[in-house]
Design an enzyme around this catalytic site. Structure first.
Site, PDB file in Angstrom:
ATOM      1  N   HIS A  31      49.731 -19.610 -14.971  1.00 50.08           N
ATOM      2  CA  HIS A  31      49.837 -18.269 -15.211  1.00 50.08           C
ATOM      3  C   HIS A  31      49.333 -17.528 -16.514  1.00 50.08           C
ATOM      4  CE1 HIS A  31      53.680 -18.228 -15.399  1.00 50.08           C
ATOM      5  NE2 HIS A  31      53.915 -16.807 -16.266  1.00 50.08           N
TER       6      HIS A  31
HETATM    7  N1  UDP Z   1      59.540 -20.892 -10.663  1.00 51.29           N
HETATM    8  C1  UDP Z   1      60.428 -20.359  -9.364  1.00 51.29           C
HETATM    9  N2  UDP Z   1      59.368 -20.382  -8.519  1.00 51.29           N
HETATM   10  C2  UDP Z   1      57.939 -21.019  -8.885  1.00 51.29           C
HETATM   11  C3  UDP Z   1      57.692 -21.225 -10.349  1.00 51.29           C
HETATM   12  C4  UDP Z   1      58.815 -20.715 -11.622  1.00 51.29           C
HETATM   13  O1  UDP Z   1      61.409 -20.210  -9.003  1.00 51.29           O
HETATM   14  O2  UDP Z   1      56.934 -21.836  -8.172  1.00 51.29           O
HETATM   15  C5  UDP Z   1      60.909 -20.170 -12.154  1.00 51.29           C
HETATM   16  C6  UDP Z   1      61.544 -20.998 -12.864  1.00 51.29           C
HETATM   17  O3  UDP Z   1      62.401 -21.430 -12.090  1.00 51.29           O
HETATM   18  C7  UDP Z   1      61.835 -20.185 -13.935  1.00 51.29           C
HETATM   19  C8  UDP Z   1      60.835 -18.841 -13.476  1.00 51.29           C
HETATM   20  O4  UDP Z   1      60.572 -19.202 -12.522  1.00 51.29           O
HETATM   21  O5  UDP Z   1      63.008 -20.112 -13.853  1.00 51.29           O
HETATM   22  C9  UDP Z   1      59.891 -19.217 -14.587  1.00 51.29           C
HETATM   23  O6  UDP Z   1      58.734 -18.131 -14.990  1.00 51.29           O
HETATM   24  P1  UDP Z   1      57.950 -17.415 -15.057  1.00 51.29           P
HETATM   25  O7  UDP Z   1      56.926 -19.309 -14.853  1.00 51.29           O
HETATM   26  O8  UDP Z   1      56.806 -16.616 -14.242  1.00 51.29           O
HETATM   27  O9  UDP Z   1      57.689 -16.876 -16.396  1.00 51.29           O
HETATM   28  P2  UDP Z   1      58.195 -17.169 -17.942  1.00 51.29           P
HETATM   29  O10 UDP Z   1      58.916 -17.643 -17.957  1.00 51.29           O
HETATM   30  O11 UDP Z   1      56.730 -17.863 -18.008  1.00 51.29           O
HETATM   31  O12 UDP Z   1      57.904 -16.116 -18.424  1.00 51.29           O
END
Ligand code: UDP
Length: 365
Positions: A206
């Site tokens: 994403h």
């Molecule tokens: N996550 C979730 N469901 C999903 C994909 C990711 O609960 O379908 C969780 C994942 O376990 C982690 C968090 O979302 O705890 C990560 O969020 P994201 O990837 O949106 O943000 P980033 O870490 O890239 O800022």
């Protein structure tokens, strides 16, 4: 007169598993606290479901800013949080991670001379094109307390003149949430209930660098098609990738789903052969769980997941070869990462209390 000790600001999905252990640990100390949700993420399957999964109550105050450009979103949080901060007058504001809400809340608080504590301080991808990198740098420089979650952050803080008494290494509260959820959940049963393939690749994609530019989207779709020919691919689709990645639903072996509930996601991650991702948090979770991780980015702000964990960086063109190599290798054994032990929330709560105590003392001398 208001006597609020701590005001937490959360805005997006990844803020929630970082905040939950801190709120829980502080609740046990008797400190007064409020949680403000900015509404940067508002889909229930993204944000509301995450709150419930990590055991957080509904936020005390909702700002409902919604989506918009970076400037619109940051400005909306700035203007809507300022009156809340004035009215509540907390003794410290705690912000999490690197999203636009983190920056806007820190900036609004600092301008009101309210101290700010930044959880997940010192992470740097050194890629100025990442919006999160701008937020991380600015928030660290606006903060009074810097909670370091990863040992490699010290190098970055030192380089920016921030590695002083403001900075405290506390461990990773996102891993606290993982351990908390894993201990209370039968991940194996969840995995069975999800009806996932026996052997599969989990993917999450994403980041703007992968899903905003049409040429990059083509390359991401080509990668998914290739991966689907190796093993079934399970791809929970983030709302910001929905349109770009929709052609993949017709690819053989590629299964698109709505975002998975956090405990379902952990169950899927723990049961996968390899995860292909551009997420920040997933690199950490995969490393902790010992699941090989291929991160389709040119940099990571979490190099500890490479040096100690299971992570490696790949281009969209090279990722299939990396996944193939992983599928033919034995499972990696990750080294444990200092303080990623399920107690970061407690350490942060204790450090916040110590700060409140110090500032109370100095106000009364
Ligand atoms: N996550 C979730 N469901 C999903 C994909 C990711 O609960 O379908 C969780 C994942 O376990 C982690 C968090 O979302 O705890 C990560 O969020 P994201 O990837 O949106 O943000 P980033 O870490 O890239 O800022």
């Amino acid at each position: 007169m208001n006597f609020l000790d701590v005001l937490h600001v959360i805005g997006a999905r990844p803020n929630v598993p970082k905040a939950a252990p801190v709120v829980r640990a502080l609740a046990e100390t008797g400190a007064s606290q409020l949680v403000v949700s900015t509404g940067q993420h508002y889909d229930d399957d993204l944000f509301g479901s995450m709150l419930r999964a990590v055991g957080m109550s509904a936020p005390d105050i909702e700002l409902n800013v919604g989506s918009g450009s970076h400037a619109q979103q940051t400005a909306a949080v700035l203007t809507s949080i300022e009156p809340v901060l004035i009215e509540q007058s907390p003794r410290i504001v705690v912000v999490y991670g690197d999203v636009n809400s983190t920056l806007a809340a820190a900036l609004a608080a600092a301008k009101l001379h309210l101290p700010v504590a930044h959880v997940e301080s010192g992470l740097r991808s050194h890629d100025p094109a990442m919006p999160e990198e701008i937020n991380r740098r600015l928030v660290d420089h606006l903060s009074t307390l810097l909670f370091v979650t990863s040992p490699d952050a010290w190098v970055n803080l030192r380089a920016e003149g921030l590695a002083d008494e403001r900075a405290i290494e506390v461990g990773n509260p996102m891993i606290d949430s993982l351990i908390w959820a894993r201990d209370l959940t039968d991940l194996h049963q969840r995995r069975i209930a999800l009806d996932l393939p026996e052997d599969f690749i989990l993917a999450t994609i994403h980041r703007p660098s992968n899903v905003d530019d049409p040429d990059q989207v083509e390359a991401v779709l080509a990668l998914l098609r290739e991966l689907g020919s190796l093993l079934p691919v399970v791809l929970p689709v983030h709302p910001r990738s929905r349109v770009a990645l929709s052609p993949a639903q017709n690819f053989p072996g590629v299964h698109l789903t709505a975002p998975l509930e956090y405990r379902d996601f952990l169950a899927a991650l723990a049961g996968s052969r390899v995860v292909v991702t551009d997420s920040g948090g997933v690199q950490e979770e995969a490393s902790f769980l010992g699941i090989p991780c291929v991160t389709i980015r040119t940099t990571t702000e979490r190099p500890v997941t490479i040096t100690h964990g299971t992570n490696r960086l790949a281009t969209l063109a090279s990722a299939t070869a990396d996944v193939n190599a992983i599928l033919r290798s034995p499972r990696p054994v990750p080294a444990s990462i200092p303080l990623w032990d399920g107690h970061a929330g407690n350490r942060i709560a204790q450090a916040l209390l110590a700060y409140l105590h110090r500032t109370h003392e100095s106000a009364h001398v």
